[in-house]
Scaffold this active site. Structure first.
Site, PDB file in Angstrom:
ATOM      1  N   HIS A   1       0.313   3.782   8.310  1.00 22.21           N
ATOM      2  CA  HIS A   1      -0.725   4.623   8.910  1.00 22.21           C
ATOM      3  C   HIS A   1      -0.049   5.727   9.709  1.00 22.21           C
ATOM      4  CE1 HIS A   1      -4.201   2.205   7.888  1.00 22.21           C
ATOM      5  NE2 HIS A   1      -3.590   1.125   8.328  1.00 22.21           N
TER       6      HIS A   1
ATOM      7  N   ASN B   1      -5.405  -6.694   9.454  1.00 23.62           N
ATOM      8  CA  ASN B   1      -6.429  -7.417   8.703  1.00 23.62           C
ATOM      9  C   ASN B   1      -5.767  -8.232   7.603  1.00 23.62           C
ATOM     10  OD1 ASN B   1      -8.446  -8.207   6.954  1.00 23.62           O
ATOM     11  ND2 ASN B   1      -9.474  -6.227   6.876  1.00 23.62           N
TER      12      ASN B   1
ATOM     13  N   HIS C   1       0.864  -1.183   0.000  1.00 27.19           N
ATOM     14  CA  HIS C   1       0.000   0.000   0.000  1.00 27.19           C
ATOM     15  C   HIS C   1       0.903   1.237   0.000  1.00 27.19           C
ATOM     16  CE1 HIS C   1      -3.718  -2.268   0.678  1.00 27.19           C
ATOM     17  NE2 HIS C   1      -2.988  -3.043   1.460  1.00 27.19           N
TER      18      HIS C   1
ATOM     19  N   ASP D   1       2.038  -6.833   2.525  1.00 26.56           N
ATOM     20  CA  ASP D   1       0.865  -6.072   2.963  1.00 26.56           C
ATOM     21  C   ASP D   1       1.299  -4.829   3.749  1.00 26.56           C
ATOM     22  OD1 ASP D   1      -1.722  -5.231   3.264  1.00 26.56           O
ATOM     23  OD2 ASP D   1      -2.333  -6.825   4.636  1.00 26.56           O
TER      24      ASP D   1
HETATM   25 ZN   LIG Z   1      -6.043  -7.233   2.434  1.00 29.98          ZN
END
Ligand SMILES: [Zn+2]
Length: 430
Positions: free
Chosen positions: A309, A278, A60, A305
């Site tokens: 944040h 998650n 991300h 992943d």
């Molecule tokens: Zn995911």
């Protein structure tokens, strides 16, 4: 471009060899190579291990829209520090990467950043809404040449939409990467459903919420003859379903995150939101099953992943905190700790699970290649004997939400080469 000589590197953990890089390419691999016309010599001392540059299927990068937590520039710098030469940027940005315009924007930002290749992931549905298929073909045909499609962060829970997506991506050899989370079974869920959630009184997230979606999707992929990839497997039951699907010869692949190879739901007893993620951290039995499955190839690859944040979204009470942890800068150390130092994988296995296989799943040319003359010089040189303590203050990532702060982990990336250019040298960004 000038020549670089890496002297005495253990290629895939084997006997020390010299590697000569000329421009963007590996020019020669051998013993006692000449340093004539060489601009930079990197001494690997017969100890450091040389692997193909790592490839992440699940990053991300947060740009566009959440540049307060990460940008393409800071995220790719973190990737280079972690030994990565390519990352797949997930689609849950603002705006969502559900059109040719947004994926091309991310792809262009990646080219400008220069620290690693950025391959955008396209959303499966418009706005990640789960209702209407996004323009998959337009994203595939765009300059970004998207091949991986995912609503990650959300599950494509509608079976008809999932079936259509799987049918659609066949036209361009794409793959649907599913975030397997049955939404009704996980409403308000805060952590793994089990003994610990019962004791803490937090709403549980049952393993069956993940496993039921994986079971459905491998059946759907088989039914339409398409390719499905399962994101961040986290339970022993998920492993069994993937193993069964592969035994049938279906085109199913799966990834596991470093944190699911190491951490368990016992850590939630601290109520430190850094452990909120998650899918959630599971039990020791799940961790051991995931390690075994990565070792025997049932799980194809490690994916970070990486989920940055900002402090305000994590420094709050458990129930209010955002889910996710950063992972790019610690992934290789966690894999060394959980898989190599335990004897489950050798370095050739790490190269396979962290570079070759993810490159094949993402259809990413030029990455995950053998270390041989004529191949692109995408490489990572690491120091496996190094022992250090994780210090988030030194991260290249804009965010600091790591579960490993203060923890001793083995290994350190000494150098990363992207097409012959050292993005990291002597453990530092260049
Ligand atoms: Zn995911």
């Amino acid at each position: 471009m000038s020549k670089i000589l890496i002297r005495g590197a253990r290629i895939l953990g084997g006997e020390p060899r010299d590697v000569l890089i000329d421009g963007e390419t590996i020019a020669a691999v051998g013993s006692g190579l000449s340093d004539r016309d060489v601009a930079t010599t990197v001494e690997a001392d017969g100890e450091m291990v040389l692997l193909p540059g790592l490839v992440d299927l699940h990053t991300h990068l947060r740009e566009p829209g959440r540049e307060d937590s990460e940008t393409v520039l800071t995220g790719t710098r973190a990737a280079a520090v972690g030994g990565y030469t390519a990352v797949h940027a997930m689609a849950n940005t603002f705006p969502v990467a559900d059109s040719a315009g947004v994926v091309e924007q991310v792809w262009r930002l990646g080219r400008e950043s220069g620290y690693c290749d950025v391959q955008p992931v396209g959303a499966v549905t418009v706005g990640l809404g789960g209702k209407q298929l996004a323009e998959l073909g337009a994203m595939a045909d765009s300059a970004a040449q998207v091949r991986v499609f995912s609503d990650d962060g959300r599950c494509v829970d509608d079976a008809v939409i999932m079936r259509r997506a799987l049918e659609y991506v066949k036209a361009f050899d794409g793959v649907v990467a599913q975030h397997a989370q049955e939404p009704r079974l996980t409403e308000g869920a805060q952590m793994n459903e089990g003994v610990v959630s019962g004791e803490l009184g937090l709403t549980g997230w049952p393993a069956v919420a993940e496993e039921s979606i994986i079971a459905r999707d491998v059946l759907l992929a088989a039914h339409v003859g398409s390719r499905v990839h399962i994101c961040h497997l986290s339970t022993a039951g998920s492993v069994e379903i993937v193993r069964w699907a592969k035994s049938k010869g279906w085109d199913v692949t799966a990834e596991v995150t470093p944190h699911h190879l190491l951490l368990t739901d016992e850590l939630v007893r601290t109520y430190d939101p850094v452990y909120k993620v998650n899918p959630p951290l599971r039990t020791e039995a799940d961790v051991l099953a995931l390690r075994e499955a990565l070792a025997d190839g049932t799980i194809d690859c490690v994916a970070t992943d990486h989920a940055p944040h900002p402090r305000e979204d994590k420094d709050c009470e458990w129930v209010a905190a955002a889910m996710g942890m950063v992972g790019l800068e610690t992934a290789l150390s966690v894999v060394q700790h959980t898989m190599v130092d335990t004897g489950l994988l050798d370095w050739a296995g790490v190269a396979d699970r962290m570079s070759a296989r993810p490159a094949v799943i993402g259809r990413l040319a030029g990455h995950g290649r053998p270390i041989a003359a004529g191949e692109p010089a995408n490489l990572v040189l690491l120091h496996p004997a190094y022992r250090g303590t994780v210090n988030p203050a030194g991260f290249a990532s804009r965010s600091r939400n790591t579960p490993y702060a203060g923890r001793e982990l083995p290994g350190k990336v000494f150098a990363t080469f992207l097409r012959g250019h050292a993005t990291v040298l002597d453990g530092k960004l260049t």
